[in-house]
Scaffold this active site. Sequence first.
Site, PDB file in Angstrom:
ATOM      1  N   GLY A   1       3.651  -6.012   4.633  1.00  0.00           N
ATOM      2  CA  GLY A   1       4.676  -5.197   4.000  1.00  0.00           C
ATOM      3  C   GLY A   1       6.010  -5.903   4.037  1.00  0.00           C
ATOM      4  O   GLY A   1       6.216  -6.924   3.378  1.00  0.00           O
TER       5      GLY A   1
ATOM      6  N   GLY B   1       3.047  -3.136  10.763  1.00  0.00           N
ATOM      7  CA  GLY B   1       3.542  -3.892  11.891  1.00  0.00           C
ATOM      8  C   GLY B   1       3.120  -5.342  11.959  1.00  0.00           C
ATOM      9  O   GLY B   1       3.326  -5.993  12.985  1.00  0.00           O
TER      10      GLY B   1
ATOM     11  N   CYS C   1       2.424   8.107   2.362  1.00  0.00           N
ATOM     12  CA  CYS C   1       3.881   8.210   2.350  1.00  0.00           C
ATOM     13  C   CYS C   1       4.327   9.520   2.997  1.00  0.00           C
ATOM     14  O   CYS C   1       3.840  10.597   2.635  1.00  0.00           O
ATOM     15  CB  CYS C   1       4.409   8.142   0.925  1.00  0.00           C
ATOM     16  SG  CYS C   1       6.214   8.211   0.826  1.00  0.00           S
TER      17      CYS C   1
ATOM     18  N   LYS D   1      -5.045   4.282   0.172  1.00  0.00           N
ATOM     19  CA  LYS D   1      -4.196   3.794   1.267  1.00  0.00           C
ATOM     20  C   LYS D   1      -3.776   4.993   2.090  1.00  0.00           C
ATOM     21  O   LYS D   1      -3.129   5.910   1.575  1.00  0.00           O
ATOM     22  CB  LYS D   1      -2.977   3.048   0.740  1.00  0.00           C
ATOM     23  CG  LYS D   1      -2.143   2.375   1.835  1.00  0.00           C
ATOM     24  CD  LYS D   1      -1.037   1.505   1.239  1.00  0.00           C
ATOM     25  CE  LYS D   1      -0.352   0.675   2.322  1.00  0.00           C
ATOM     26  NZ  LYS D   1       0.441   1.481   3.254  1.00  0.00           N
TER      27      LYS D   1
ATOM     28  N   PRO E   1       2.442  -1.893  -1.344  1.00  0.00           N
ATOM     29  CA  PRO E   1       3.355  -1.236  -2.285  1.00  0.00           C
ATOM     30  C   PRO E   1       4.593  -0.771  -1.534  1.00  0.00           C
ATOM     31  O   PRO E   1       4.483  -0.111  -0.492  1.00  0.00           O
ATOM     32  CB  PRO E   1       2.537  -0.046  -2.815  1.00  0.00           C
ATOM     33  CG  PRO E   1       1.489   0.194  -1.768  1.00  0.00           C
ATOM     34  CD  PRO E   1       1.215  -1.124  -1.113  1.00  0.00           C
ATOM     35  N   MET E   2       5.785  -1.130  -2.037  1.00  0.00           N
ATOM     36  CA  MET E   2       7.027  -0.780  -1.351  1.00  0.00           C
ATOM     37  C   MET E   2       8.030  -0.261  -2.374  1.00  0.00           C
ATOM     38  O   MET E   2       8.410  -0.978  -3.305  1.00  0.00           O
ATOM     39  CB  MET E   2       7.586  -1.991  -0.600  1.00  0.00           C
ATOM     40  CG  MET E   2       6.736  -2.413   0.584  1.00  0.00           C
ATOM     41  SD  MET E   2       7.365  -3.876   1.449  1.00  0.00           S
ATOM     42  CE  MET E   2       6.746  -5.190   0.382  1.00  0.00           C
ATOM     43  N   MET E   3       8.443   0.985  -2.190  1.00  0.00           N
ATOM     44  CA  MET E   3       9.370   1.619  -3.114  1.00  0.00           C
ATOM     45  C   MET E   3      10.666   0.822  -3.204  1.00  0.00           C
ATOM     46  O   MET E   3      11.227   0.402  -2.187  1.00  0.00           O
ATOM     47  CB  MET E   3       9.665   3.050  -2.689  1.00  0.00           C
ATOM     48  CG  MET E   3       8.483   3.995  -2.826  1.00  0.00           C
ATOM     49  SD  MET E   3       7.889   4.148  -4.539  1.00  0.00           S
ATOM     50  CE  MET E   3       9.307   4.931  -5.324  1.00  0.00           C
TER      51      MET E   3
END
Length: 347
Positions: A240, A220, A107, A146, A24-26
């Site tokens: 990611g 990473g 986060c 997560k 999940p990436m804002m």
Amino acid sequence: MPQGASRRGGDARYRASVRLSVAPMMDWTDSHCRVSHRLLAPNARLYTEMVHANAVVLGDRARLLAMDPVEHPVALQLGGSEPALLAQAARIGADHGFDEINLNVGCPSDRVQAGRFGACLMREPALVADSVAAMAAACDVPVTVKCRLGVDDDHEYARFLAFVDTVAAAGCRDFIVHARNAWLKGLSPKENREVPPLRYDWAYALKRERPALTVVVNGGIADADEASAHLDHVDGAMLGRAAYHDPWLLHRLDAAWYGGAVSTRADVLRAMRPYVERQLARGAQLKHISRHWLGLFQGERGGRAFRQVLSEGAHRPGADWSLVEQAIAVTAARPSEAASTPVQSPR
């Protein structure tokens, strides 16, 4: 209902998807992005951007929970720290068709800390456990977590293990481990993804010592060899920014790990056309969809020109699929992309 018996969590495709997932990436993993990733990786598990539980309960659900049927299996990631509110949001998410509800305990942003959720919850395992228990009781899809390894100067593996054990006792069987600490002061969210050292060995040890848990490693992972190596130790690898900036990596991994065929970039992109034209007919703008493709030809002949055509033209009024064809035409792709260096299947 026990999580293993959930209406979608017990599905073989959902369980297999744990091997490869996209984080999940804002501001990135919206529905347009996830549809693109699904065409690239038919077997991967996809995640929404983090949505606060309060927004799900009180906000514009049609926008916040937008999902195309092609996205499955797809998980809704929630932020929050109030068990009752998280339970309501989890129920709503499951009712909207999400295959999993994931709680964000990783986060590190100031805004998230001010709301007492995200990574700071690593220091409140009992609250996370209460939240997970409430969410699991409220919906019939798996509830997952997560998390990070710890926050600030938490450098004891035993503390991390105790956190996982506390949450697992509440019913969570699936942990996605971003294998770094989160620094709550002094580092930006971007720096928190890069500066704290990676400790994959902690995730490996967790799987070794708690084999009944599903453990996915995140953080990473930059190339196919790194991703494949993780599968010798844990159940899955979550990509990611590598999957976003180099979407072709996602396609190659999916083909190698699940036995599919490697297509061409142009063919995968053209498979998006029906979706794009439906969205444009509903009033969407091409720029909001095509921004997720800018890295598709990264490293390929014509890749820079492809990006330029899309980025300069997609924002113009009336931009449509013909612009995408123009972008494909300038790539001058190699005669046989499918013959590029294959990804080794994990043992």
